[in-house]
Scaffold this active site. Structure first.
Site, PDB file in Angstrom:
ATOM      1  N   TYR A  51       0.828  -1.222   0.000  1.00 55.72           N
ATOM      2  CA  TYR A  51       0.000   0.000   0.000  1.00 55.72           C
ATOM      3  C   TYR A  51       0.858   1.267   0.000  1.00 55.72           C
ATOM      4  O   TYR A  51       0.452   2.296  -0.526  1.00 55.72           O
ATOM      5  CB  TYR A  51      -0.982  -0.022   1.175  1.00 55.72           C
ATOM      6  N   ARG A  54       1.473   1.856  -3.655  1.00 54.06           N
ATOM      7  CA  ARG A  54       0.274   2.372  -4.345  1.00 54.06           C
ATOM      8  C   ARG A  54      -0.028   3.806  -3.914  1.00 54.06           C
ATOM      9  O   ARG A  54      -0.447   4.644  -4.704  1.00 54.06           O
ATOM     10  CB  ARG A  54      -0.926   1.467  -4.059  1.00 54.06           C
ATOM     11  N   GLN A  86     -15.890   2.204  -5.927  1.00 53.40           N
ATOM     12  CA  GLN A  86     -15.213   1.054  -5.322  1.00 53.40           C
ATOM     13  C   GLN A  86     -13.716   1.365  -5.203  1.00 53.40           C
ATOM     14  O   GLN A  86     -12.972   0.622  -4.578  1.00 53.40           O
ATOM     15  CB  GLN A  86     -15.399  -0.199  -6.181  1.00 53.40           C
ATOM     16  N   ASN A  87     -13.305   2.457  -5.836  1.00 55.53           N
ATOM     17  CA  ASN A  87     -11.883   2.799  -5.903  1.00 55.53           C
ATOM     18  C   ASN A  87     -11.413   3.446  -4.610  1.00 55.53           C
ATOM     19  O   ASN A  87     -12.167   4.170  -3.947  1.00 55.53           O
ATOM     20  CB  ASN A  87     -11.623   3.748  -7.076  1.00 55.53           C
ATOM     21  N   HIS A 104     -15.189   1.059  -0.569  1.00 56.36           N
ATOM     22  CA  HIS A 104     -14.073   0.159  -0.247  1.00 56.36           C
ATOM     23  C   HIS A 104     -12.933   0.904   0.450  1.00 56.36           C
ATOM     24  O   HIS A 104     -11.812   0.400   0.508  1.00 56.36           O
ATOM     25  CB  HIS A 104     -13.559  -0.530  -1.516  1.00 56.36           C
ATOM     26  N   CYS A 131      -0.592   5.073  16.622  1.00 54.72           N
ATOM     27  CA  CYS A 131      -1.931   5.616  16.367  1.00 54.72           C
ATOM     28  C   CYS A 131      -2.046   6.969  17.076  1.00 54.72           C
ATOM     29  O   CYS A 131      -1.836   7.047  18.297  1.00 54.72           O
ATOM     30  CB  CYS A 131      -2.993   4.651  16.901  1.00 54.72           C
ATOM     31  N   GLY A 171     -16.648   1.306 -15.501  1.00 60.60           N
ATOM     32  CA  GLY A 171     -15.302   0.761 -15.263  1.00 60.60           C
ATOM     33  C   GLY A 171     -15.212  -0.282 -14.187  1.00 60.60           C
ATOM     34  O   GLY A 171     -14.244  -0.314 -13.422  1.00 60.60           O
ATOM     35  N   ALA A 215     -12.873   4.791 -20.922  1.00 64.48           N
ATOM     36  CA  ALA A 215     -13.707   5.695 -20.114  1.00 64.48           C
ATOM     37  C   ALA A 215     -13.478   7.163 -20.463  1.00 64.48           C
ATOM     38  O   ALA A 215     -14.431   7.962 -20.476  1.00 64.48           O
ATOM     39  CB  ALA A 215     -13.412   5.459 -18.634  1.00 64.48           C
TER      40      ALA A 215
HETATM   41  N1  APR Z   1     -12.017   2.355 -19.608  1.00 63.49           N
HETATM   42  C1  APR Z   1     -13.142   1.756 -19.160  1.00 63.49           C
HETATM   43  N2  APR Z   1     -13.147   0.533 -18.562  1.00 63.49           N
HETATM   44  C2  APR Z   1     -11.958  -0.079 -18.415  1.00 63.49           C
HETATM   45  C3  APR Z   1     -10.738   0.495 -18.864  1.00 63.49           C
HETATM   46  C4  APR Z   1     -10.797   1.774 -19.478  1.00 63.49           C
HETATM   47  N3  APR Z   1      -9.708   2.395 -19.932  1.00 63.49           N
HETATM   48  N4  APR Z   1      -9.733  -0.384 -18.581  1.00 63.49           N
HETATM   49  C5  APR Z   1     -10.299  -1.450 -17.983  1.00 63.49           C
HETATM   50  N5  APR Z   1     -11.639  -1.278 -17.886  1.00 63.49           N
HETATM   51  C6  APR Z   1     -12.631  -2.174 -17.307  1.00 63.49           C
HETATM   52  C7  APR Z   1     -12.300  -3.641 -17.458  1.00 63.49           C
HETATM   53  O1  APR Z   1     -12.829  -4.146 -18.683  1.00 63.49           O
HETATM   54  C8  APR Z   1     -13.025  -4.251 -16.239  1.00 63.49           C
HETATM   55  O2  APR Z   1     -14.368  -4.608 -16.584  1.00 63.49           O
HETATM   56  O3  APR Z   1     -12.661  -1.923 -15.918  1.00 63.49           O
HETATM   57  C9  APR Z   1     -13.052  -3.114 -15.227  1.00 63.49           C
HETATM   58  C10 APR Z   1     -12.092  -3.338 -14.067  1.00 63.49           C
HETATM   59  O4  APR Z   1     -12.513  -4.489 -13.374  1.00 63.49           O
HETATM   60  P1  APR Z   1     -11.693  -4.927 -12.071  1.00 63.49           P
HETATM   61  O5  APR Z   1     -10.248  -4.924 -12.370  1.00 63.49           O
HETATM   62  O6  APR Z   1     -12.343  -6.179 -11.569  1.00 63.49           O
HETATM   63  O7  APR Z   1     -11.936  -3.735 -11.028  1.00 63.49           O
HETATM   64  P2  APR Z   1     -13.233  -3.462 -10.174  1.00 63.49           P
HETATM   65  O8  APR Z   1     -14.464  -3.931 -10.885  1.00 63.49           O
HETATM   66  O9  APR Z   1     -13.174  -2.030  -9.764  1.00 63.49           O
HETATM   67  O10 APR Z   1     -12.991  -4.384  -8.872  1.00 63.49           O
HETATM   68  C11 APR Z   1     -13.949  -4.292  -7.829  1.00 63.49           C
HETATM   69  O11 APR Z   1     -12.586  -5.758  -6.484  1.00 63.49           O
HETATM   70  O12 APR Z   1     -10.538  -6.417  -5.699  1.00 63.49           O
HETATM   71  C12 APR Z   1     -11.654  -5.686  -5.408  1.00 63.49           C
HETATM   72  O13 APR Z   1     -11.706  -3.912  -3.873  1.00 63.49           O
HETATM   73  C13 APR Z   1     -11.325  -4.240  -5.175  1.00 63.49           C
HETATM   74  O14 APR Z   1     -12.726  -2.326  -5.611  1.00 63.49           O
HETATM   75  C14 APR Z   1     -12.185  -3.506  -6.193  1.00 63.49           C
HETATM   76  C15 APR Z   1     -13.262  -4.510  -6.515  1.00 63.49           C
END
Ligand code: APR
Length: 232
Positions: A51, A54, A86-87, A104, A131, A171, A215
């Site tokens: 982390y 990141r 979720q980000n 999240h 803390c 996304g 996006a």
């Molecule tokens: N524009 C739009 N969509 C995109 C792009 C882009 N440039 N690049 C990738 N994607 C899409 C992919 O096709 C995919 O469907 O974004 C999605 C990302 O999916 P994940 O990687 O599974 O991410 P997310 O859905 O946010 O994950 C949900 O899972 O691990 C946990 O806590 C974590 O919040 C996260 C949750």
């Protein structure tokens, strides 16, 4: 009101990795090693390292036109928007969105696993950090929701999802619940549902319309149609 749910895909063109794409985070590190409470107790140093990397990356990252378009929608859509992400990044806020619910958690926040205190945190975290609230060392962790933990803001989300007239998912792969189940609730309450993604997600069948592509291109175009009331 428009209920907006975003996932890692909206931040991809800002340079942040997604999770499940072929170059995603979960293809580089194991969820069991960096995204569960057990991992924190078993190997906190690995968690701090993952982390801290990141967090440093995020601080150098800027929002893209998709984030900016959603901030524009919040300012100009007369019936209001309810933005849930979720980000754990702060790119919606950097783009100007004023109300953002991070279900999240947030990378730029630290949580004390002992006393529950959470606060902004933009520097490295380590077991040496005490803390600020209870003074304990070794209990500070990233304020992100790990697998097996309860997401934040579920009550507020539950009220908003039942009252929205438009639901848009941007996304996200639609595989992590409860976020992935929101479109079904919105649809069952009569909302028009839209998916904006690079490719159809696992929830494809619940969306009335899908717009597919990067996006930074499809979100501004969709927002423009919404503001001109042309999207239906
Ligand atoms: N524009 C739009 N969509 C995109 C792009 C882009 N440039 N690049 C990738 N994607 C899409 C992919 O096709 C995919 O469907 O974004 C999605 C990302 O999916 P994940 O990687 O599974 O991410 P997310 O859905 O946010 O994950 C949900 O899972 O691990 C946990 O806590 C974590 O919040 C996260 C949750």
């Amino acid at each position: 009101m428009i209920f907006i749910l975003t996932g890692a895909g909206i931040s991809r063109e800002s340079g942040l990795a997604t999770f499940r794409d072929k170059d995603g985070l979960w293809n580089k590190v194991r969820i069991e090693d960096v995204a569960t409470p057990e991992a924190f107790y078993k190997n906190p140093e690995k968690i701090y390292e993952f982390y801290n990397f990141r967090r440093k990356e995020l601080i150098k990252t800027v929002p893209n036109p998709a984030h900016l378009a959603l901030a524009n929608l919040e300012r100009n859509y007369q019936y209001g928007v309810f933005l849930v992400t979720q980000n754990v990044d702060d790119l919606h806020e950097k783009a100007g969105s004023k109300k953002v619910l991070h279900m999240h958690g947030k990378l730029l926040s630290a949580l004390c696993a002992k006393c529950g205190d959470s606060r902004d945190w933009t520097t490295d975290l380590s077991s040496e950090d005490a803390c600020p609230n209870c003074g304990r060392k070794g209990t500070l962790r990233p304020n992100v929701v790990w697998f097996g933990e309860t997401p934040y803001h579920l009550d507020e989300i539950d009220i908003a999802i039942r009252g929205c007239s438009i639901f848009v998912s941007i996304g996200t792969s639609g595989v992590v619940y409860p976020a992935a189940g929101l479109v079904q609730i919105a649809k069952s309450h009569g909302a028009a549902t839209f998916e904006l993604n690079l490719e159809p997600s696992a929830n494809l069948d619940y969306f009335d319309q899908g717009f597919y592509g990067p996006a930074s291109q499809i979100v501004p175009a969709w927002v423009e149609k919404i503001l001109k009331n042309e999207v239906f």
